[in-house]
Design a protein around this motif. Structure first.
Motif, PDB file in Angstrom:
ATOM      1  N   PHE A 152       0.832  -1.203   0.000  1.00  8.01           N
ATOM      2  CA  PHE A 152       0.000   0.000   0.000  1.00  8.01           C
ATOM      3  C   PHE A 152       0.865   1.251   0.000  1.00  8.01           C
ATOM      4  O   PHE A 152       0.629   2.186  -0.767  1.00  8.01           O
ATOM      5  CB  PHE A 152      -0.926  -0.013   1.228  1.00  8.01           C
ATOM      6  CG  PHE A 152      -1.686   1.268   1.385  1.00  8.01           C
ATOM      7  CD1 PHE A 152      -2.787   1.541   0.587  1.00  8.01           C
ATOM      8  CD2 PHE A 152      -1.279   2.220   2.315  1.00  8.01           C
ATOM      9  CE1 PHE A 152      -3.480   2.735   0.720  1.00  8.01           C
ATOM     10  CE2 PHE A 152      -1.972   3.418   2.449  1.00  8.01           C
ATOM     11  CZ  PHE A 152      -3.068   3.662   1.646  1.00  8.01           C
ATOM     12  N   TRP A 172       1.116   4.083  -2.774  1.00  5.37           N
ATOM     13  CA  TRP A 172       0.756   5.460  -2.432  1.00  5.37           C
ATOM     14  C   TRP A 172       1.891   6.422  -2.776  1.00  5.37           C
ATOM     15  O   TRP A 172       1.662   7.493  -3.345  1.00  5.37           O
ATOM     16  CB  TRP A 172       0.402   5.534  -0.941  1.00  5.37           C
ATOM     17  CG  TRP A 172      -0.395   6.770  -0.624  1.00  5.37           C
ATOM     18  CD1 TRP A 172       0.037   7.847   0.083  1.00  5.37           C
ATOM     19  CD2 TRP A 172      -1.724   7.040  -1.026  1.00  5.37           C
ATOM     20  NE1 TRP A 172      -0.950   8.785   0.146  1.00  5.37           N
ATOM     21  CE2 TRP A 172      -2.053   8.325  -0.534  1.00  5.37           C
ATOM     22  CE3 TRP A 172      -2.688   6.350  -1.766  1.00  5.37           C
ATOM     23  CZ2 TRP A 172      -3.299   8.916  -0.743  1.00  5.37           C
ATOM     24  CZ3 TRP A 172      -3.914   6.933  -1.971  1.00  5.37           C
ATOM     25  CH2 TRP A 172      -4.202   8.201  -1.469  1.00  5.37           C
ATOM     26  N   LEU A 179       2.019   6.897  -6.385  1.00  2.00           N
ATOM     27  CA  LEU A 179       0.909   7.726  -6.847  1.00  2.00           C
ATOM     28  C   LEU A 179       1.168   9.202  -6.584  1.00  2.00           C
ATOM     29  O   LEU A 179       1.046  10.042  -7.478  1.00  2.00           O
ATOM     30  CB  LEU A 179      -0.374   7.275  -6.139  1.00  2.00           C
ATOM     31  CG  LEU A 179      -1.680   7.752  -6.750  1.00  2.00           C
ATOM     32  CD1 LEU A 179      -1.890   7.094  -8.095  1.00  2.00           C
ATOM     33  CD2 LEU A 179      -2.829   7.426  -5.825  1.00  2.00           C
ATOM     34  N   ILE A 180       1.556   9.522  -5.333  1.00  5.42           N
ATOM     35  CA  ILE A 180       1.712  10.947  -5.020  1.00  5.42           C
ATOM     36  C   ILE A 180       3.008  11.518  -5.560  1.00  5.42           C
ATOM     37  O   ILE A 180       3.177  12.723  -5.602  1.00  5.42           O
ATOM     38  CB  ILE A 180       1.586  11.245  -3.495  1.00  5.42           C
ATOM     39  CG1 ILE A 180       2.717  10.608  -2.710  1.00  5.42           C
ATOM     40  CG2 ILE A 180       0.238  10.856  -2.968  1.00  5.42           C
ATOM     41  CD1 ILE A 180       2.725  11.035  -1.258  1.00  5.42           C
ATOM     42  N   SER A 181       3.917  10.660  -6.022  1.00  5.96           N
ATOM     43  CA  SER A 181       5.095  11.224  -6.680  1.00  5.96           C
ATOM     44  C   SER A 181       4.867  11.341  -8.178  1.00  5.96           C
ATOM     45  O   SER A 181       5.717  11.831  -8.895  1.00  5.96           O
ATOM     46  CB  SER A 181       6.312  10.334  -6.409  1.00  5.96           C
ATOM     47  OG  SER A 181       6.097   9.071  -7.006  1.00  5.96           O
ATOM     48  N   TRP A 226      -2.912   7.630 -12.820  1.00  8.90           N
ATOM     49  CA  TRP A 226      -4.245   7.328 -12.314  1.00  8.90           C
ATOM     50  C   TRP A 226      -5.224   8.145 -13.136  1.00  8.90           C
ATOM     51  O   TRP A 226      -5.318   9.345 -12.972  1.00  8.90           O
ATOM     52  CB  TRP A 226      -4.307   7.716 -10.826  1.00  8.90           C
ATOM     53  CG  TRP A 226      -5.569   7.334 -10.150  1.00  8.90           C
ATOM     54  CD1 TRP A 226      -6.738   8.028 -10.152  1.00  8.90           C
ATOM     55  CD2 TRP A 226      -5.797   6.168  -9.350  1.00  8.90           C
ATOM     56  NE1 TRP A 226      -7.681   7.380  -9.420  1.00  8.90           N
ATOM     57  CE2 TRP A 226      -7.139   6.232  -8.902  1.00  8.90           C
ATOM     58  CE3 TRP A 226      -5.007   5.091  -8.964  1.00  8.90           C
ATOM     59  CZ2 TRP A 226      -7.699   5.254  -8.093  1.00  8.90           C
ATOM     60  CZ3 TRP A 226      -5.569   4.129  -8.151  1.00  8.90           C
ATOM     61  CH2 TRP A 226      -6.895   4.203  -7.724  1.00  8.90           C
ATOM     62  N   SER A 231       0.418  13.406   1.828  1.00  9.75           N
ATOM     63  CA  SER A 231      -0.408  13.049   0.672  1.00  9.75           C
ATOM     64  C   SER A 231      -1.018  14.301   0.050  1.00  9.75           C
ATOM     65  O   SER A 231      -1.041  14.458  -1.164  1.00  9.75           O
ATOM     66  CB  SER A 231      -1.523  12.092   1.081  1.00  9.75           C
ATOM     67  OG  SER A 231      -0.982  10.911   1.583  1.00  9.75           O
ATOM     68  N   PHE A 256       1.926  16.545  -1.606  1.00 11.50           N
ATOM     69  CA  PHE A 256       2.446  16.028  -2.881  1.00 11.50           C
ATOM     70  C   PHE A 256       1.323  15.691  -3.855  1.00 11.50           C
ATOM     71  O   PHE A 256       1.467  15.831  -5.053  1.00 11.50           O
ATOM     72  CB  PHE A 256       3.322  14.795  -2.636  1.00 11.50           C
ATOM     73  CG  PHE A 256       4.611  15.120  -1.958  1.00 11.50           C
ATOM     74  CD1 PHE A 256       5.607  15.788  -2.644  1.00 11.50           C
ATOM     75  CD2 PHE A 256       4.821  14.785  -0.633  1.00 11.50           C
ATOM     76  CE1 PHE A 256       6.798  16.108  -2.028  1.00 11.50           C
ATOM     77  CE2 PHE A 256       6.009  15.106  -0.007  1.00 11.50           C
ATOM     78  CZ  PHE A 256       6.997  15.768  -0.696  1.00 11.50           C
ATOM     79  N   GLY A 257       0.211  15.231  -3.323  1.00  8.40           N
ATOM     80  CA  GLY A 257      -0.882  14.771  -4.175  1.00  8.40           C
ATOM     81  C   GLY A 257      -1.597  15.894  -4.895  1.00  8.40           C
ATOM     82  O   GLY A 257      -2.200  15.683  -5.928  1.00  8.40           O
ATOM     83  N   ARG A 312       1.277  17.474 -11.252  1.00 10.04           N
ATOM     84  CA  ARG A 312       1.751  16.244 -11.886  1.00 10.04           C
ATOM     85  C   ARG A 312       0.983  15.040 -11.372  1.00 10.04           C
ATOM     86  O   ARG A 312       1.011  13.970 -11.982  1.00 10.04           O
ATOM     87  CB  ARG A 312       3.259  16.080 -11.697  1.00 10.04           C
ATOM     88  CG  ARG A 312       3.663  15.443 -10.417  1.00 10.04           C
ATOM     89  CD  ARG A 312       5.103  15.123 -10.285  1.00 10.04           C
ATOM     90  NE  ARG A 312       5.387  14.995  -8.876  1.00 10.04           N
ATOM     91  CZ  ARG A 312       6.003  15.897  -8.137  1.00 10.04           C
ATOM     92  NH1 ARG A 312       6.463  16.984  -8.689  1.00 10.04           N
ATOM     93  NH2 ARG A 312       6.163  15.727  -6.851  1.00 10.04           N
ATOM     94  N   VAL A 313       0.307  15.225 -10.216  1.00 10.77           N
ATOM     95  CA  VAL A 313      -0.536  14.145  -9.707  1.00 10.77           C
ATOM     96  C   VAL A 313      -2.015  14.450  -9.959  1.00 10.77           C
ATOM     97  O   VAL A 313      -2.757  13.625 -10.478  1.00 10.77           O
ATOM     98  CB  VAL A 313      -0.313  13.943  -8.194  1.00 10.77           C
ATOM     99  CG1 VAL A 313      -1.193  12.815  -7.691  1.00 10.77           C
ATOM    100  CG2 VAL A 313       1.139  13.670  -7.914  1.00 10.77           C
ATOM    101  N   VAL A 351      -2.391  15.355 -14.188  1.00  5.08           N
ATOM    102  CA  VAL A 351      -2.003  14.291 -15.119  1.00  5.08           C
ATOM    103  C   VAL A 351      -2.953  13.109 -14.946  1.00  5.08           C
ATOM    104  O   VAL A 351      -3.274  12.722 -13.823  1.00  5.08           O
ATOM    105  CB  VAL A 351      -0.545  13.860 -14.873  1.00  5.08           C
ATOM    106  CG1 VAL A 351      -0.210  12.605 -15.646  1.00  5.08           C
ATOM    107  CG2 VAL A 351       0.396  14.968 -15.259  1.00  5.08           C
ATOM    108  N   GLY A 352      -3.393  12.570 -16.063  1.00  6.65           N
ATOM    109  CA  GLY A 352      -4.309  11.443 -16.005  1.00  6.65           C
ATOM    110  C   GLY A 352      -5.762  11.849 -16.172  1.00  6.65           C
ATOM    111  O   GLY A 352      -6.641  10.991 -16.116  1.00  6.65           O
TER     112      GLY A 352
END
Lengths: 223, 284
Positions: A17, A21, A24-26, A31, B27, B30-31, B35-36, B39-40
């Motif tokens: 996990f 994660w 994902l956040i880097s 996604w 989270s 950075f989230g 780029r998070v 993107v997508g």
């Protein structure tokens, strides 16, 4: 005392996990999402102004892009008037110099707008034409190809206004680019054994055009 | 103060709370980076148009439909008439094309969903980038492999600057499928230009973050201290350039090198250069 087992399964789950994660956040895991990106601080990202091709509910078409009114004259570019090849032959003649750059431009534009149907070689073997039953574009370079006996201005007219099922491309190609495509088609025909529309014919057309221009001027003077 | 049991629990809850807080905080920090978060983005379109089929399999060049890209700041989504160029003959009765036929009849545009969004205050110009032989894929990814178009790059300002500082690391040079005109040059030569014909200094990069940043009219931006910030080699180049009135500076936005047009009104490709590295070039 009971000996507790090391929780291998739980640890693995947590590690997987966390790896996911962090990926994902880097931004290393893509996604995809159907919902628009979250904007925490919108600043002035979305301004109440008209932008090209944006939604605008003020207009009936719900688009910010407006079709020009009837009889609108373009500020840049030209209006293409001829409706028949003969009119085009009277009004236009090929003055584009034939050099490496203009030929390259013609090849490039031909590659973008003509190859889907006419094919890269001009034989009419384009990838789009191959998928259609009704779309059978004629060869531009074959022995009996009509395009070999057409005048430059006539080819220019066909590119501009279309012919049969072929649409006109004057909304996508500027005048100079259409002449570049004509020159490139001539180049292809030359490689395939020449074309029937000759330099003498071109000169005759040019002189006829000059005469008609002189006539037009004198007529304009008398009126 | 408390009993041993309660004390333990409080300590434990602080530990768990701290870990959770760090997890949520990191989270979020950075989230929420583009780029998070950006993107997508892959919206479903009203018509199930596939770039993979049209550009990838059929080999129709990007510019057939997005034809305004080389002459205009905005790269237009094609009008319905462009679709009908082919689809009046190819699959004229397909139920998937119902909306296209209807739009063609009524003149009401199809409401496509915009994928790549820049903030409204950004003066991005497509034609300038196309002119330099920068491929569509540099910013949009390899669209000809996508069934549904997905945003592949964050499109935030830091990302723009990454490329404007060291384009040779990021630029995808013009490709055949885009239909970008590069004069008599082949696409291989353009790619080589992007790698080789670029003035470098310092650590072999065009400009580092410490480099000189000239304003849009050749002045130094406010707040930049020469002695701390400047790459000595860049200073020498710029001082020399300043004596000549900033003519021919490789990276000043107003000093692009153009060839003469082959014919009047014909598109002229530009030699690879850095483009505006400073904000003032656009935000004046």
């Amino acid at each position: 005392m009971k000996k507790t087992k090391f929780p291998i399964f739980t640890t693995l789950l947590v590690v997987v996990f966390l790896l996911f994660w962090v990926g994902l956040i880097s931004g290393n895991i893509l996604w995809t999402s159907n919902t628009p990106p979250l904007q925490v601080i919108p600043d002035m990202d979305v301004q109440t102004r008209v932008q090209p091709q944006r939604l605008n509910t003020f207009f009936a078409t719900r688009s910010a892009t407006r079709a020009p009114l009837e009889h609108t004259v373009p500020r840049y570019g030209e209006i293409y008037r001829p409706t028949t090849p003969e009119e085009a032959e009277e009004e236009y003649r090929n003055t584009l110099p034939n050099n490496a750059i203009t030929l390259a431009r013609g090849k490039n534009r031909y590659g973008v707008y003509c190859t889907p149907c006419h094919g890269a070689s001009g034989e009419g073997e384009g990838s789009v034409a191959a998928r259609s039953v009704t779309l059978k574009p004629p060869s531009l370079i074959a022995e009996a190809a009509l395009a070999r006996s057409h005048s430059d201005a006539r080819l220019f007219h066909i590119i501009s206004a279309g012919q049969n099922i072929m649409p006109g491309y004057r909304d996508k190609l500027k005048e100079v680019d259409r002449w570049a495509v004509v020159n490139y088609i001539r180049e292809m025909q030359r490689e395939a054994g020449g074309y029937f529309w000759t330099a003498e014919a071109a000169a005759a057309q040019a002189s006829a055009l000059e005469e008609s221009e002189e006539d037009g001027e004198s007529e304009g003077g008398t009126e | 103060m408390f009993t041993e049991n309660v004390d333990k629990r409080i300590k434990l809850s602080f530990k768990i709370g701290g870990v959770l807080l760090a997890f949520v905080g990191l989270s979020a920090y950075f989230g929420l980076h583009p780029r998070v978060s950006d993107v997508g983005y892959r919206p479903e379109q009203p018509v199930p148009y596939s770039h993979k089929l049209h550009a990838g399999d059929l080999g129709i060049k990007c510019m057939y439909c997005h034809s305004s890209v080389e002459s205009s700041a905005h790269s237009a989504v094609p009008s319905t008439s462009t679709c009908m160029n082919c689809h009046k003959a190819v699959l004229p009765d397909s139920p998937k094309l119902e909306l296209v036929r209807e739009s063609s009849k009524t003149g009401m545009p199809i409401e496509w969903r915009k994928v790549h969004k820049l903030p409204d205050y950004v003066n991005f110009n497509h034609s300038r980038h196309i002119r330099s032989g920068i491929d569509c894929a540099s910013c949009h990814g390899e669209v000809e492999t996508m069934g549904v178009v997905t945003q592949m790059q964050p499109l935030n300002m830091g990302w723009c600057l990454d490329c404007h500082r060291n384009p040779q690391d990021h630029v995808v040079p013009a490709r055949e499928i885009s239909g970008i005109f590069m004069g008599a040059k082949t696409y291989e030569e353009v790619a080589a230009d992007w790698q080789n014909s670029i003035p470098t200094w310092g650590d072999g990069k065009w400009l580092s973050e410490k480099s000189f940043v000239p304003g849009f009219n050749g002045t130094i931006m406010n707040g930049w201290k020469e002695e701390d910030r400047l790459d000595p080699k860049a200073v020498a180049v710029m001082k020399e350039a300043a004596e000549k009135g900033f003519e021919g500076v490789a990276f000043a936005s107003h000093a692009f090198e153009y060839d003469a047009p082959a014919a009047e009104g014909m598109f002229v490709p530009k030699k690879p250069s850095l483009g505006p590295e400073n904000c003032g070039a656009c935000h004046y």
